[in-house]
Structures are given as structure tokens and as C-alpha cells.
Scaffold this motif. Structure first.
Motif, mmCIF file in Angstrom:
data_model
loop_
_atom_site.group_PDB
_atom_site.id
_atom_site.type_symbol
_atom_site.label_atom_id
_atom_site.label_comp_id
_atom_site.label_asym_id
_atom_site.label_seq_id
_atom_site.Cartn_x
_atom_site.Cartn_y
_atom_site.Cartn_z
ATOM 1 N N LYS A 105 0.833 -1.205 0.000
ATOM 2 C CA LYS A 105 0.000 0.000 0.000
ATOM 3 C C LYS A 105 0.864 1.250 0.000
ATOM 4 O O LYS A 105 0.592 2.221 -0.702
ATOM 5 C CB LYS A 105 -0.923 0.006 1.222
ATOM 6 N N GLN A 106 1.934 1.223 0.809
ATOM 7 C CA GLN A 106 2.810 2.394 0.861
ATOM 8 C C GLN A 106 3.523 2.612 -0.471
ATOM 9 O O GLN A 106 3.846 3.741 -0.829
ATOM 10 C CB GLN A 106 3.833 2.241 1.988
ATOM 11 N N MET A 107 3.772 1.513 -1.176
ATOM 12 C CA MET A 107 4.447 1.675 -2.463
ATOM 13 C C MET A 107 3.443 2.034 -3.554
ATOM 14 O O MET A 107 3.805 2.167 -4.717
ATOM 15 C CB MET A 107 5.239 0.423 -2.824
ATOM 16 N N GLY A 108 2.182 2.145 -3.157
ATOM 17 C CA GLY A 108 1.180 2.703 -4.051
ATOM 18 C C GLY A 108 0.761 1.789 -5.190
ATOM 19 O O GLY A 108 0.366 2.261 -6.255
#
Lengths: 127, 127, 127, 127
Positions: A105-108
Motif C-alpha cells: 500500500k505504501q508503495m502505491g
DNA sequence: GTGGTCTAGACCACT
DNA sequence: GTGGTCTAGACCACG
């Protein structure tokens, strides 16, 4: 006797934690079962090249969680029932999978992309 | 200003490492770009509930890697070119995704189980 | 074991600098020699009433200057050759004595007054 | 107007302390006397190349010790009587001479050697 | 307000 | 016992 051949030490946190995690993963995988014997502190410390105190701490933590039992002068061994195995397994899965989800999720990237990436890595390690 | 809303602190290593990793993931995702401003030490430390020095250490490491620049009395900001972004992204994928897949395999679950678990966690975190 | 009995902490700069200076002065005096053992971080921190980390920082700086050597789990000790001692001594004399003489001159007192004052303080500290 | 031409900034403690010390040494030497005017904060900060806040802090400390007086919109000036000068002078002398004595004793030299060394440095700076 | 540094206390791994 | 590291809080100089 539980084997530590596949144990690989990295720098992801304290060594004793890595040992605890290794045991728990083995339990989750079914490779470590009720009644299995653990290597002695002295033997394992020689095998892994770490201080006996560090092994002692790992065993102590597993004992506190009532996953192993130690008796003076005797080998330590694993003590597990069905429910305990299930608990260990679920805790591990939540943690590991949670880490993936956070990272992705953080890496989108989307769930589909994440699944594709994991599938690819999974199979590339297969060979 | 870089957002830390999606930042989740766990116990996977030092806090400053988690912050560094979060920034790098944002860079890999394209959410953090050349010229973006970082929150000040005080602001971020208050937001995350940690000591300003912990933030300082994270920023210092990023500065050593020439990913950000800091000047006394002025805001810190991101300094990146195309190649640097690519390097960061590749390092992340190698270091993280591979380790997580290995963990799953060590626990003896199948790819299908892993994907199902991840999908469930993904959506449960959605809310 | 190096003695810290004559160590006097003042407010002339950081504590770790004062410790470094004290060690260097002892080397210049010949009171500290090659092979001498340093007190452990804990022992010295208790003796001086400061945090162990402050001692650690002083020792770290001396290690960076290759004046002492530290190994995990073992005592730190002094490592010096003739040339190194000479260098340390010369640096001290240049950096310290000159500055103090300048201070006296800035205050506009004569050499005789300075010598008289120093003699008085020397003997008063004798007791 | 008090001159700062001879002021030399080193790294011996905070800058504001060095400014305070410079003023006090001038008072002890008689170069700074009752009624003398101080440069404005803005002017001195430009002259020394430091932040106005740092000058402000130095002046504030001198004000707290009742060595100078500041009035809004007017120049700050020195306010001293005989006793005050004597006090400042004695404090400085004790501190500076005490530093010499400590250094020399720690370097293991005798009072005679110390006096000889100081005399030599005193005269060598003369030329 | 900003970043930089010093001191402090607890934890980890090793002899 | 030893040294090494992480987190914490306060202070300093600067824009």
C-alpha cells in the motif's frame, strides 16, 4: 531433534527474536511438532556461532509462551496441543501478511499488482 | 509537504529505520518526488509520538544517501533524479518482497492461501 | 588501570571533551602509557556521576584518533607509539597553554601577577 | 563605544558565552569602563557574522548580572562601580588561573616547570 | 519556527 | 562483567 540447517541469520532485529521466529514458523509449517527435542544451548550456540546467553534468552521466551519445556539436566522439548499450534500459526500469518499489505500500500500499487508481484517472486524462487 | 498519514509503526526494527523505509517506499511509489518538503523534526515527532532525535537520525541517514538535503534553520527537502529513484525502487523490491515470500514458504502455506490471506487483510484495512 | 582521581569536571565545554583532554594530558605527562587499561564505561560513569553514553562518546573519539582500542566484551586499552605521544603532547601545549596566556594578557595583568596568582592557587589546591 | 576588533571566536563553548567573556575580560583589563556604550544588536551581529538572537542572549546575560543596562530605543551601556569591577576581575582570574593549574598538574609537571613554560609563552607572544 | 548537539537511560550481544 | 545501539529530552545557533 529440531534442525537448524535452514536457519539464516539476518539483521532484522535481535538474534534471539530471529530464533524464536524460526521455531514458530516451523510450528506453523508443521515441521516442528509436539514432543520434538531442541538442541542443547551449548550445541546450538556453537552451530549458529552466537553466544550461549542469546540461545538461553530465546528458549526462555518460548518457555514463557509455554511453547517449550525445559528441565534441568534434561533436553528441552516442544509442548503443543492443537489449539496452541493454531494460535501460533494465525499470529504469524497476520504479522507477515500484514507486513506485505503495508509495504504494498505504501508503495502505491494495487492489490492486483501486489498479487502479480508475489506470484512472480513465488515461482522464481521455485526453480 | 510529505504526508505520514499512511505510516504505521510496528516492531520490525528501529523506529528510524521504519521511517527511512516509509520514505523510500513513497519514492518508489512516485508519491514522493524531487523538491518535496519533509515535515520538521518537531512536527513529525509529535505526529508519530516519538522523540525528535529519532526523526533526526532517520533524516540524517537519508541525507547520507543523498536522498534529502538539510540546512540549519530551513526545511529539509527531497533531492532526486531519475536514476536515484530507480535505484531506491530496486533496492526495496529486492530487500523486502523476497524476504516476505520466503517467510510464507517457511510457514508451509501455498500460494493460493497466501493470496487469499493478503486479499482479506487488504480489504479489512480498507475501512 | 588508568586513575581518574585527579579528574576535575568544570563547565569548559562538553563533558566528553573534558574526559578526552584528561586522557591526553595523562599521555603527555607519561602517566598513561601504551597498554594501559581504561576503566569500563559503567565504572567510570559511576565515578564521575555522568551517563555511560558520555564516557562511550569520549572513548569513541579517542578510538577514532587511534589512541585507544575497544573490543566488545573486553576492556578498552591504550595503544601508543613514541611518535603518537609526541604528537599528542604538542597538540596539547599549542591548543591550551597559548590560549590561557592570551586570556591573562587580555585581562591586562603582568607576568609577575600571573605567576603569583598561579603559585597561590597551586598551593591552595595542594591540601 | 566598545570595540570588538580583538574579538576572536573559537569553538570553546556557546558563542553568547564567548561574547560575555570578552566583555568581562575587557572590564578586568580596564579597557571597558563605567558608562561605555555597547554596539547595537544589529550592528554587532553583522560585525561578528552571527545571528542577532545570539547577541541578544549575551546582552541579556550581562543585564541579568547587572553589568550593562538596556533601554528600549536607546543604546545599551555599561554600569559599573569599583566593587563590581573587582568582583568580575577576581572571578575571571580564579577561573583562568584555576584552568592552568588543573592542566599543568594533570600533565604532571612541577610548579617551577609550569612557571617556566608560561614565562616562555608569555615572552614569545611579545614579539 | 528550523536543524544540530549533548546528556541520559535502557537494551542487546559478547568474554 | 564488557562494549555497541536505540530512544529520549533539553539546549544551542540560525532563518
Amino acid at each position: 531433534m529440531i534442525s537448524f540447517e535452514q536457519f539464516i541469520m539476518d539483521d532484522s532485529g535481535p538474534i534471539y527474536s530471529q530464533i524464536v521466529r524460526y521455531i514458530k514458523r516451523g510450528i506453523a509449517a508443521g515441521a516442528i511438532q509436539d514432543g520434538d527435542e531442541l538442541p542443547s544451548r551449548r550445541m546450538l550456540s556453537a552451530l549458529l556461532g552466537v553466544n550461549p546467553n542469546t540461545i538461553q534468552k530465546a528458549y526462555r521466551l518460548l518457555e514463557d509462551e509455554e511453547i517449550i519445556q525445559s528441565h534441568t539436566g534434561a533436553k528441552s522439548c516442544v509442548v503443543l496441543d492443537e489449539r496452541r499450534v493454531e494460535t501460533v500459526r494465525n499470529q504469524l500469518l497476520e504479522n507477515e501478511a500484514g507486513a506485505i499489505v503495508n509495504a504494498m500500500k505504501q508503495m502505491g500499487i494495487s492489490l492486483e499488482e501486489a498479487v502479480a508481484l508475489i506470484s512472480r517472486l513465488w515461482n522464481s524462487g521455485e526453480q
